[in-house]
Design an enzyme around this catalytic site. Sequence first.
Site, mmCIF file in Angstrom:
data_model
loop_
_atom_site.group_PDB
_atom_site.id
_atom_site.type_symbol
_atom_site.label_atom_id
_atom_site.label_comp_id
_atom_site.label_asym_id
_atom_site.label_seq_id
_atom_site.Cartn_x
_atom_site.Cartn_y
_atom_site.Cartn_z
ATOM 1 N N ASP A 184 0.860 -1.183 0.000
ATOM 2 C CA ASP A 184 0.000 0.000 0.000
ATOM 3 C C ASP A 184 0.895 1.230 0.000
ATOM 4 O OD1 ASP A 184 -2.059 1.773 0.130
ATOM 5 O OD2 ASP A 184 -2.948 0.982 1.963
ATOM 6 N N GLY A 185 1.239 1.688 -1.200
ATOM 7 C CA GLY A 185 2.128 2.830 -1.332
ATOM 8 C C GLY A 185 1.479 4.022 -1.998
ATOM 9 N N LYS A 186 0.368 3.767 -2.725
ATOM 10 C CA LYS A 186 -0.366 4.822 -3.440
ATOM 11 C C LYS A 186 0.584 5.690 -4.261
ATOM 12 C CE LYS A 186 -4.108 4.886 -0.042
ATOM 13 N NZ LYS A 186 -3.534 3.878 0.888
ATOM 14 N N ARG A 187 1.483 5.042 -4.984
ATOM 15 C CA ARG A 187 2.464 5.762 -5.769
ATOM 16 C C ARG A 187 1.852 6.270 -7.068
ATOM 17 N NH1 ARG A 187 4.840 4.899 -1.217
ATOM 18 N NH2 ARG A 187 7.089 4.651 -1.180
#
Length: 308
Positions: free
Chosen positions: A113-116
């Site tokens: 879960d990095g939402k890059r």
Amino acid sequence: MTVPPDDAAAPVVAFSDRVADAVERKRTQLVVGLDPRIDLLPMELRGEAVLGRPSAAAALERFCKGIVDAVAPYAVAVKPQAAFFEALGADGWAALEAVCAYASGAGLLVIADGKRGDIGSTARAYAAAFLEPRGSEPRLADALTVNPYLGSDSMDPFLAACRRHGAGVFVLVRTSNRGGRDIQDAILSDGTPVWRHVAGLVREWGEDMLGERGMSSVGAVVGATVPRAIGEARRAMPQAIILLPGVGAQGATPADVARAFTSGPASALVNASRSVIYAYRESDDDWRAAAGAEAARLAAEIWAAAGW
């Protein structure tokens, strides 16, 4: 979609097919989010965490590995939130790598879960960091959450990793937080909500990445706290795996997500984080036993709600 990579004879199994295999084998669609807050750790670990970054990172690692052991029989994946590890610098990143490897070794898929989201070489670097093999070492994660709001060119490196390496992405479409409506529910000139436009893009991006089970490796994040959007999201993205955060501490229930599963038992995954990993705070059980019991309960309820 099973394609050989450029430099190896062994086929690459599409992320969507790995999800389907795990769901069918374990009869669960539960994803456990690993959001290790130092102030919420069990006392035996919290004491270590105040001794500096190396000790804090070691405490997070021990906690997450304990959670992995507890929930592995009831979940198909874990979703480590990179920020909690990154806050501890190099020690934290090493702990994240160790936790991801441990979860993979326990037979779980790993959704970082990095939402890059960025453009050009920066997006390529993000894709390499999370989704591509690292020399002789495997990739950090099977899939990554990504932010699409820089447009199609920002997505290209992540989609390339899906094609070449069997990775998956979960695109932010309609998030579970209250403020998500500020942008995602805004209405475009043609009357379409922004999130619904993004859902259309997700469908386009995933059309050439269908696995043998008929689902795409380009998935979507749709909050379980917005049940009115779940059915519409499924109709807009019939071949996307929908990742549904918000069950548990954010107030959504397994019954709220039933409409996400109309494309099959593995067409949606339900994420629960705090309600599982900190279940010991509402129980007399050991923190590992409490997490396992809550994961087992949720997995059974989600499977029943899915109707398969």
